[in-house]
Design a protein around this motif. Sequence first.
Motif, PDB file in Angstrom:
ATOM      1  N   ILE A 109     -26.893  31.137  20.347  1.00  0.00           N
ATOM      2  CA  ILE A 109     -27.932  30.122  20.563  1.00  0.00           C
ATOM      3  C   ILE A 109     -28.900  30.091  19.389  1.00  0.00           C
ATOM      4  N   ARG A 110     -29.239  31.244  18.862  1.00  0.00           N
ATOM      5  CA  ARG A 110     -30.170  31.279  17.731  1.00  0.00           C
ATOM      6  C   ARG A 110     -29.584  30.570  16.510  1.00  0.00           C
ATOM      7  N   ASN A 111     -28.293  30.755  16.252  1.00  0.00           N
ATOM      8  CA  ASN A 111     -27.680  30.123  15.084  1.00  0.00           C
ATOM      9  C   ASN A 111     -27.410  28.635  15.287  1.00  0.00           C
ATOM     10  N   ARG A 112     -27.061  28.220  16.489  1.00  0.00           N
ATOM     11  CA  ARG A 112     -26.690  26.818  16.716  1.00  0.00           C
ATOM     12  C   ARG A 112     -27.865  25.948  17.140  1.00  0.00           C
ATOM     13  N   PHE A 113     -28.785  26.505  17.898  1.00  0.00           N
ATOM     14  CA  PHE A 113     -29.925  25.738  18.404  1.00  0.00           C
ATOM     15  C   PHE A 113     -31.211  26.493  18.080  1.00  0.00           C
ATOM     16  N   HIS A 114     -31.457  26.678  16.802  1.00  0.00           N
ATOM     17  CA  HIS A 114     -32.559  27.539  16.380  1.00  0.00           C
ATOM     18  C   HIS A 114     -33.914  27.031  16.864  1.00  0.00           C
ATOM     19  N   GLY A 115     -34.130  25.731  16.851  1.00  0.00           N
ATOM     20  CA  GLY A 115     -35.409  25.185  17.316  1.00  0.00           C
ATOM     21  C   GLY A 115     -35.652  25.500  18.783  1.00  0.00           C
ATOM     22  N   TRP A 116     -34.627  25.300  19.603  1.00  0.00           N
ATOM     23  CA  TRP A 116     -34.756  25.622  21.025  1.00  0.00           C
ATOM     24  C   TRP A 116     -34.989  27.111  21.200  1.00  0.00           C
ATOM     25  N   TRP A 117     -34.209  27.912  20.477  1.00  0.00           N
ATOM     26  CA  TRP A 117     -34.330  29.364  20.596  1.00  0.00           C
ATOM     27  C   TRP A 117     -35.735  29.812  20.219  1.00  0.00           C
ATOM     28  N   TYR A 120     -38.158  28.556  23.110  1.00  0.00           N
ATOM     29  CA  TYR A 120     -37.966  28.915  24.513  1.00  0.00           C
ATOM     30  C   TYR A 120     -37.345  30.283  24.771  1.00  0.00           C
ATOM     31  N   ASN A 121     -36.987  31.032  23.766  1.00  0.00           N
ATOM     32  CA  ASN A 121     -36.289  32.295  24.004  1.00  0.00           C
ATOM     33  C   ASN A 121     -37.139  33.284  24.799  1.00  0.00           C
TER      34      ASN A 121
END
Length: 185
Positions: A109-117, A120-121
């Motif tokens: 998730i961090r590599n593919r959706f870094h903004g979301w991660w 919201y992580n």
Amino acid sequence: TQLSSNQPAKFSCPNGRAFFSSSIVWGVIGPYRMFGTGSIYQYFNVFWVIGAVLPCILYALVKYGGRLSWIGRTLHAPVMLGAMGWLPPATPLSFSTWGVVALIFNHFIRNRFHGWWRQYNYVTAAALDAGLIISTIVIFFAITFPGATIPQWWGNVGVYNTMDAEYTAILKTVGEGETFGPTTW
């Protein structure tokens, strides 16, 4: 340790068992007879060296590793080796689940959706922790405290129909007058 038959919830105390075992090793038998020269566990002392050298290796990988420097930045020796201290009471399932969730969130998730991660992580981690706590409280007051019957399904019934749960998976027992381990300490 076999669970007490008069304990209705079938709880055990793995930390207590590990503490008891440690007190026997360090207090009754003694560290030299367990880990000294010629003892049955003498080679365990190598892990002191591994614990001292592994952080240095990871640091060297970060500093001089070039393309391999990501290994030193990704792995954290005190966390890896410190977690092993919890293995006697914990199960491998606890660590593998933690590893899978960490890999999904902190790699994929961090590599593919870094903004979301990035946004919201930590909120997701706090929500999962809060959900666990709230569900534990709800389950306690809804099922355990009033003594209600737990719903029966293959996931919570089948595990009690195994040789491990019935304590029949013993391959060899120690007979009268025999010892487990060395005959003399």
